[in-house]
Design an enzyme around this catalytic site. Sequence first.
Site, mmCIF file in Angstrom:
data_model
loop_
_atom_site.group_PDB
_atom_site.id
_atom_site.type_symbol
_atom_site.label_atom_id
_atom_site.label_comp_id
_atom_site.label_asym_id
_atom_site.label_seq_id
_atom_site.Cartn_x
_atom_site.Cartn_y
_atom_site.Cartn_z
ATOM 1 N N GLN A 76 -10.594 -10.335 -11.534
ATOM 2 C CA GLN A 76 -10.545 -9.098 -10.831
ATOM 3 C C GLN A 76 -10.404 -9.338 -9.144
ATOM 4 O O GLN A 76 -11.108 -9.970 -8.859
ATOM 5 C CB GLN A 76 -11.665 -8.181 -11.211
ATOM 6 N N CYS A 95 0.828 -1.245 0.098
ATOM 7 C CA CYS A 95 -0.004 -0.007 -0.051
ATOM 8 C C CYS A 95 0.970 1.285 -0.114
ATOM 9 O O CYS A 95 2.037 1.123 0.634
ATOM 10 C CB CYS A 95 -0.851 -0.040 1.091
ATOM 11 N N CYS A 131 -6.877 1.184 -16.507
ATOM 12 C CA CYS A 131 -6.011 0.991 -15.217
ATOM 13 C C CYS A 131 -4.978 1.887 -15.242
ATOM 14 O O CYS A 131 -4.248 1.877 -14.502
ATOM 15 C CB CYS A 131 -5.805 -0.238 -14.977
ATOM 16 N N ASP A 156 -10.645 -2.680 -22.794
ATOM 17 C CA ASP A 156 -10.086 -2.411 -21.535
ATOM 18 C C ASP A 156 -8.612 -3.221 -21.374
ATOM 19 O O ASP A 156 -8.302 -4.085 -20.787
ATOM 20 C CB ASP A 156 -10.962 -3.620 -20.586
ATOM 21 N N TYR A 176 -9.721 -6.717 -25.536
ATOM 22 C CA TYR A 176 -8.944 -7.204 -24.334
ATOM 23 C C TYR A 176 -10.122 -7.821 -23.027
ATOM 24 O O TYR A 176 -10.118 -7.108 -22.181
ATOM 25 C CB TYR A 176 -8.379 -6.006 -23.733
HETATM 26 N N1 SAH Z 1 -11.601 -6.996 -19.562
HETATM 27 C C1 SAH Z 1 -11.126 -8.108 -18.699
HETATM 28 C C2 SAH Z 1 -9.499 -8.005 -18.612
HETATM 29 C C3 SAH Z 1 -9.009 -6.704 -18.649
HETATM 30 S S1 SAH Z 1 -7.238 -6.806 -18.283
HETATM 31 C C4 SAH Z 1 -11.730 -7.900 -17.216
HETATM 32 O O1 SAH Z 1 -12.237 -6.803 -17.059
HETATM 33 O O2 SAH Z 1 -11.607 -8.952 -16.448
HETATM 34 C C5 SAH Z 1 -6.483 -6.638 -20.181
HETATM 35 C C6 SAH Z 1 -6.537 -7.989 -20.831
HETATM 36 O O3 SAH Z 1 -5.634 -7.687 -21.990
HETATM 37 C C7 SAH Z 1 -5.588 -8.968 -20.157
HETATM 38 O O4 SAH Z 1 -6.488 -10.239 -20.163
HETATM 39 C C8 SAH Z 1 -4.541 -9.430 -21.415
HETATM 40 O O5 SAH Z 1 -4.227 -10.715 -21.421
HETATM 41 C C9 SAH Z 1 -5.056 -8.747 -22.498
HETATM 42 N N2 SAH Z 1 -4.296 -8.318 -23.644
HETATM 43 C C10 SAH Z 1 -3.085 -7.593 -23.501
HETATM 44 N N3 SAH Z 1 -2.529 -7.452 -24.563
HETATM 45 C C11 SAH Z 1 -3.444 -7.628 -25.521
HETATM 46 C C12 SAH Z 1 -3.580 -7.561 -27.127
HETATM 47 N N4 SAH Z 1 -2.894 -6.896 -27.743
HETATM 48 N N5 SAH Z 1 -4.863 -7.833 -27.505
HETATM 49 C C13 SAH Z 1 -5.764 -8.358 -26.812
HETATM 50 N N6 SAH Z 1 -5.803 -8.667 -25.653
HETATM 51 C C14 SAH Z 1 -4.410 -8.431 -24.716
#
Ligand code: SAH
Length: 459
Positions: free
Chosen positions: A289, A87, A414, A387, A318
């Site tokens: 998450q 933290c 994020c 995302d 993503y």
């Molecule tokens: N939307 C999901 C995960 C978000 S985290 C949720 O809310 O749980 C971001 C994700 O992007 C991860 O799972 C990672 O593996 C993926 N990722 C990273 N680079 C990527 C790319 N170039 N194309 C597709 N996915 C990707």
Amino acid sequence: MNIKQPPVQKNEFVDVYIEDLTHDGAGVAKVDGFPLFIPNALPGETAKVKVIKVKKGYGFARLIERTEESPYRVEAPCPVYQQCGGCQLQHMNYEGQLLFKQKQMKEVMARIGQLTDVLVHPVLGMEDPWRYRNKAQVPVAEREGGLVAGFYQQRSHDIIDMNECLIQQSENDKVVQKVKGILEKHGVRAYDEAKHRGAVRHIMARYGLVTGEIMVVIVTRTAELPHKNQLIEEITEAIPAVKSIVHNINSKKTNVILGDETKVIWGEEYIYDYIGDVKFAISAKSFYQVNPEQTKVLYDKALEYANLTGEETVIDAYCGIGTISLFLAQQAKKVYGVEIVPEAIEDAKRNAVLNHIENAEFAVGEAEVVIPNWYKEGITADVMVVDPPRKGCDEALLNTIIEMKPKRVVYVSCGPATLARDLKVLEEGGYQTVEIQPVDMFPHTTHCEAVAKLVLKEQ
Ligand code: SAH
């Protein structure tokens, strides 16, 4: 040549006003424009500090005496806050943390995205911002014949023993303590990083917040888990909510926690949890998450911004294990999810079946490759949800969005800096950022999650 000398020198004492916080929670003060980073100092405070290091464009200083205190300053509740480093904001009360995160979001939008007057809402925080993490991954070591399980002391590989972590679900804390005790009782040796000997490296616990189900993962260097059968018997007896015990083997010299080989040694391969009405299967290796309560808040906002009527085609880029996709699918005509990790897509497909969702389709690949290909094949979206990880969206994906012209883009992020960078590109490509809602997924840390709503401007 005109080389400007830093206005401060090592060991000098200076009086400063703290104006900001860095990403890792250190205070920032400026002496004639020269930034000094000062751990444990908060914005709004004045202090006497001692300069301890001077670099080319910045320096570090130690707080000697606070002359004015921030109204948000509190005593950090965690006894190992300073040593742990997990933290960064426990010395600020929660109200102050939320205000700080909103202010940072606004500043980053203006500085990097040139979005000087974009609407950034107050951060949606937790009612009770403690004990939110549903996953614990605790390193194990030996001390004087016994085992310690805790955390790596900052900037070292020494493991400090810890009985509880205030941002961890207490169930997970109990699981770790009990498993540690059982391992100790049977004389199971801990992994020694320096010598690359011994067995148990990590104890991992996953907890389904809604279901109460628990998974225990024991990570060893060795191919065998010593005293396996006794361990299973005693763990299942000591922890009635355990549904799954997993042995993971990681024989490499590495900081990565989980190795390639995973065996379910007792019970189920998955535990389950819900976000809203959607049920998720979680395996030892699944991405899920870590703050499920706030995840619901975040996804509800994403869904609101997507503004679905049931007629839309949505692309979720993503998509991970399909969390957002399945949420959206309940209100859209069709959802396409794309994600780079094949195992995550397997989970996404399984989760769709588990929830009887038939209008979601998932593909493995890079979003910036798969989505342009879809576009060429004639698949377009009314709403695009992205995302990405902290590094943001690939430019090729942003360009495809600009060409494809979905009516709305919902950007879940994020990383505020890359969000600002990408919003700027989308703005130049014909979109308008209507609003940004930060959501506090990680109280007491400097991380800040946000969801932005963009609409295609009238042309
Ligand atoms: N939307 C999901 C995960 C978000 S985290 C949720 O809310 O749980 C971001 C994700 O992007 C991860 O799972 C990672 O593996 C993926 N990722 C990273 N680079 C990527 C790319 N170039 N194309 C597709 N996915 C990707």
